[in-house]
Design an enzyme around this catalytic site. Structure first.
Site, PDB file in Angstrom:
ATOM      1  N   ASP A  45      -5.161 -25.082  26.749  1.00  0.00           N
ATOM      2  CA  ASP A  45      -3.975 -25.672  26.145  1.00  0.00           C
ATOM      3  C   ASP A  45      -3.209 -24.676  25.276  1.00  0.00           C
ATOM      4  O   ASP A  45      -1.980 -24.658  25.260  1.00  0.00           O
ATOM      5  CB  ASP A  45      -4.366 -26.888  25.299  1.00  0.00           C
ATOM      6  CG  ASP A  45      -4.801 -28.069  26.149  1.00  0.00           C
ATOM      7  OD1 ASP A  45      -4.348 -28.165  27.304  1.00  0.00           O
ATOM      8  OD2 ASP A  45      -5.581 -28.896  25.658  1.00  0.00           O
ATOM      9  N   GLY A  46      -3.945 -23.838  24.551  1.00  0.00           N
ATOM     10  CA  GLY A  46      -3.286 -22.844  23.711  1.00  0.00           C
ATOM     11  C   GLY A  46      -2.450 -21.881  24.531  1.00  0.00           C
ATOM     12  O   GLY A  46      -1.328 -21.528  24.144  1.00  0.00           O
ATOM     13  N   ASN A 117       4.060 -29.594  20.558  1.00  0.00           N
ATOM     14  CA  ASN A 117       3.073 -30.576  20.117  1.00  0.00           C
ATOM     15  C   ASN A 117       3.415 -31.172  18.754  1.00  0.00           C
ATOM     16  O   ASN A 117       3.539 -32.379  18.610  1.00  0.00           O
ATOM     17  CB  ASN A 117       1.683 -29.947  20.044  1.00  0.00           C
ATOM     18  CG  ASN A 117       0.936 -30.040  21.355  1.00  0.00           C
ATOM     19  OD1 ASN A 117       1.438 -30.579  22.337  1.00  0.00           O
ATOM     20  ND2 ASN A 117      -0.279 -29.507  21.385  1.00  0.00           N
ATOM     21  N   GLU A 118       3.516 -30.298  17.742  1.00  0.00           N
ATOM     22  CA  GLU A 118       3.726 -30.804  16.395  1.00  0.00           C
ATOM     23  C   GLU A 118       4.230 -29.731  15.452  1.00  0.00           C
ATOM     24  O   GLU A 118       4.083 -28.529  15.715  1.00  0.00           O
ATOM     25  CB  GLU A 118       2.437 -31.390  15.820  1.00  0.00           C
ATOM     26  CG  GLU A 118       1.395 -30.373  15.390  1.00  0.00           C
ATOM     27  CD  GLU A 118       0.467 -29.908  16.485  1.00  0.00           C
ATOM     28  OE1 GLU A 118       0.216 -28.676  16.558  1.00  0.00           O
ATOM     29  OE2 GLU A 118      -0.005 -30.735  17.280  1.00  0.00           O
ATOM     30  N   ALA A 155       3.560 -35.887  23.469  1.00  0.00           N
ATOM     31  CA  ALA A 155       2.692 -34.906  24.130  1.00  0.00           C
ATOM     32  C   ALA A 155       1.667 -34.330  23.169  1.00  0.00           C
ATOM     33  O   ALA A 155       0.548 -33.981  23.572  1.00  0.00           O
ATOM     34  CB  ALA A 155       3.531 -33.786  24.730  1.00  0.00           C
ATOM     35  N   THR A 158      -2.073 -36.577  20.855  1.00  0.00           N
ATOM     36  CA  THR A 158      -3.520 -36.606  21.080  1.00  0.00           C
ATOM     37  C   THR A 158      -4.191 -35.323  20.610  1.00  0.00           C
ATOM     38  O   THR A 158      -5.402 -35.148  20.821  1.00  0.00           O
ATOM     39  CB  THR A 158      -3.832 -36.812  22.574  1.00  0.00           C
ATOM     40  OG1 THR A 158      -3.235 -35.765  23.327  1.00  0.00           O
ATOM     41  CG2 THR A 158      -3.300 -38.150  23.062  1.00  0.00           C
ATOM     42  N   ALA A 159      -3.444 -34.426  19.969  1.00  0.00           N
ATOM     43  CA  ALA A 159      -4.010 -33.157  19.519  1.00  0.00           C
ATOM     44  C   ALA A 159      -4.342 -33.240  18.020  1.00  0.00           C
ATOM     45  O   ALA A 159      -5.117 -34.094  17.600  1.00  0.00           O
ATOM     46  CB  ALA A 159      -3.038 -32.028  19.838  1.00  0.00           C
ATOM     47  N   LEU A 162      -4.060 -36.717  16.335  1.00  0.00           N
ATOM     48  CA  LEU A 162      -5.155 -37.662  16.542  1.00  0.00           C
ATOM     49  C   LEU A 162      -6.352 -37.304  15.670  1.00  0.00           C
ATOM     50  O   LEU A 162      -7.021 -38.194  15.133  1.00  0.00           O
ATOM     51  CB  LEU A 162      -5.549 -37.688  18.018  1.00  0.00           C
ATOM     52  CG  LEU A 162      -6.668 -38.668  18.404  1.00  0.00           C
ATOM     53  CD1 LEU A 162      -6.290 -40.102  18.050  1.00  0.00           C
ATOM     54  CD2 LEU A 162      -6.985 -38.545  19.889  1.00  0.00           C
ATOM     55  N   SER A 163      -6.615 -36.010  15.494  1.00  0.00           N
ATOM     56  CA  SER A 163      -7.719 -35.587  14.630  1.00  0.00           C
ATOM     57  C   SER A 163      -7.502 -36.021  13.186  1.00  0.00           C
ATOM     58  O   SER A 163      -8.470 -36.249  12.452  1.00  0.00           O
ATOM     59  CB  SER A 163      -7.877 -34.063  14.693  1.00  0.00           C
ATOM     60  OG  SER A 163      -8.222 -33.642  15.995  1.00  0.00           O
TER      61      SER A 163
END
Length: 258
Positions: A45-46, A117-118, A155, A158-159, A162-163
């Site tokens: 993913d990275g 993502n964020e 997208a 969930t990364a 979510l943690s």
């Protein structure tokens, strides 16, 4: 359909990804990114995020089909060297609109960066961060005392989001998640779900005593004074997935994983 002459191939520098790269190059011919219709990315993913950011920086935005040779591989498909032509012809494409982060440092420098993502604001020292939070035109929290805060896309929900116990956002929901990291005050605030057209802004209170960094995916800006986050509707990225491994279904299933 043949992939020869139409697709670019990029791979993570890990030994496993490089070996897969060599294996695919024995089976197919590939072209440079500028001449490609689509990109095949080998890694985790990275590396997928790194490749997407590089395409944005080079203004070479192409649909991308990733195969997992990393750890989690949430944004990737299963690695299989054979049957690639058929997989690409049947792939399901998802459009992803990144965030735009505009960060101003305490020295007055402005840094703009996309985030797929964020965008995360994080305390730099042992002391908690103190942030003023604005959503739209209104200050919604005058003082958020926390380790940090996250603005996540569907997208990216969930990364890291979510943690931090943030909500999972379905693809196509037109929503953003605003999630605190270890909030101390207001103690009971657990975040918000906002329309993705919302402008979200942060002002760092006591920035010298309580320094804060801002991170757009993998790019960090240290010692920020203000950060503004909004959806960048001028940019659209296309991610391709096997029908049985589609991104929207994977995100939906995450809601039922204990």
């Amino acid at each position: 359909m043949t992939i020869d002459g139409k697709y670019a191939l990029v791979a993570s520098p890990t030994d496993e990804a490089q070996a897969a790269d060599a294996q695919l190059r024995e089976l197919h011919e590939f072209v440079d990114l500028k001449d490609a219709e689509c990109v095949i990315a080998l890694g985790g993913d990275g590396f997928m995020l790194q490749t997407l950011h590089q395409m944005l920086a080079d203004n070479q935005i192409k649909p991308i089909f990733g195969m997992n040779l990393g750890t989690v591989g949430f944004l990737m498909n299963e690695w299989r060297p054979h049957g690639l032509e058929e997989r690409l012809s049947k792939a399901k494409t998802f459009s992803v609109t990144p965030l735009r982060m505009d960060a101003v440092t305490v020295d007055g420098d402005t840094v703009t960066s996309p985030a797929i993502n964020e965008v995360s604001l994080l305390r730099e020292t042992r002391q908690t961060a103190k942030l003023e939070v604005t959503a739209g035109e209104n200050v919604v929290i005058e003082e958020l005392v926390c380790d940090g805060v996250i603005v996540a896309t569907p997208a990216g929900s969930t990364a890291y989001n979510l943690s931090a116990r943030g909500p999972i956002l379905p693809m196509g929901s037109n929503l953003l998640a605003l999630t605190p990291i270890s909030p101390f005050r207001p103690r009971r605030w657990r975040g918000a779900i906002l329309p993705d057209k919302t402008r979200i802004a942060f002002r760092v209170l006591e920035p010298l005593k309580r320094p804060v960094s801002a991170v757009a995916d993998q790019r960090e800006v240290r010692d920020v004074a203000t950060v503004e986050v909004r959806l960048d509707t001028s940019l659209t990225l296309s991610l391709m997935f096997d029908p049985e491994h589609a991104l929207d279904e994977r995100i939906a299933r995450e809601q039922f994983i204990a």
